[in-house]
Design a protein around this motif. Structure first.
Motif, short mmCIF file in Angstrom:
data_model
loop_
_atom_site.label_atom_id
_atom_site.label_comp_id
_atom_site.label_asym_id
_atom_site.label_seq_id
_atom_site.Cartn_x
_atom_site.Cartn_y
_atom_site.Cartn_z
N GLN A 39 9.35 -11.34 -10.60
CA GLN A 39 9.83 -11.56 -9.24
C GLN A 39 11.15 -10.81 -9.03
OE1 GLN A 39 8.26 -13.23 -6.84
NE2 GLN A 39 6.57 -13.73 -8.21
N TYR A 42 13.88 -11.80 -6.18
CA TYR A 42 14.84 -12.89 -6.41
C TYR A 42 16.08 -12.38 -7.12
CZ TYR A 42 11.06 -16.05 -5.17
OH TYR A 42 10.04 -16.69 -4.51
N TRP A 43 15.87 -11.56 -8.14
CA TRP A 43 17.00 -10.94 -8.85
C TRP A 43 17.78 -10.05 -7.90
CZ3 TRP A 43 18.36 -12.66 -13.47
CH2 TRP A 43 17.39 -13.28 -14.26
N TRP A 45 18.16 -10.18 -4.54
CA TRP A 45 19.02 -10.93 -3.61
C TRP A 45 20.22 -11.52 -4.32
CZ3 TRP A 45 19.05 -9.70 1.07
CH2 TRP A 45 17.89 -9.39 1.77
N GLY A 46 20.02 -11.99 -5.52
CA GLY A 46 21.13 -12.55 -6.29
C GLY A 46 22.19 -11.50 -6.61
#
Length: 107
Positions: A39, A42-43, A45-46
């Motif tokens: 995914q 998710y990484w 956006w972080g």
């Protein structure tokens, strides 16, 4: 601090682009089977949020935030042109961006 902001922003944008189904194969080049890369959005956006927080809370405050907003189109252009003409270029910049993040505290 500038190196860390730039490196994190590039890594985040790269992960966001790799999270798109049409860009996953050229960017990840068969490494999507790794558990950490299942995914990437998710990484991404972080990492983008972390670079923005780093810019907001930097010692020079306003200048770092202006730098962050200026780096967004620059980093996006590297990815966009790389995806358009040669996908190996954005992949080659990933280790450079990681080195920028690691070297930032020492410079």
């Amino acid at each position: 601090m500038t190196l860390a902001i730039t490196g994190l922003l590039y890594l985040g944008m790269f992960a966001l682009a790799a999270g798109m189904s049409r860009h996953e194969a050229p960017l990840l080049a068969g490494q999507a089977r790794l558990a950490a890369l299942r995914q990437p959005a998710y990484w991404g956006w972080g990492l983008v949020a972390l670079s923005a927080l780093l810019a907001v809370f930097a010692r020079d405050g306003g200048q770092a935030l202006v730098l962050w907003f200026g780096l967004v189109p620059f980093v996006s252009a590297i990815l966009l042109l790389g995806l358009t003409y040669r996908p190996a270029v954005p992949r080659a910049v990933v280790p450079v961006a990681a080195l920028m993040v690691l070297a930032a505290p020492f410079l």
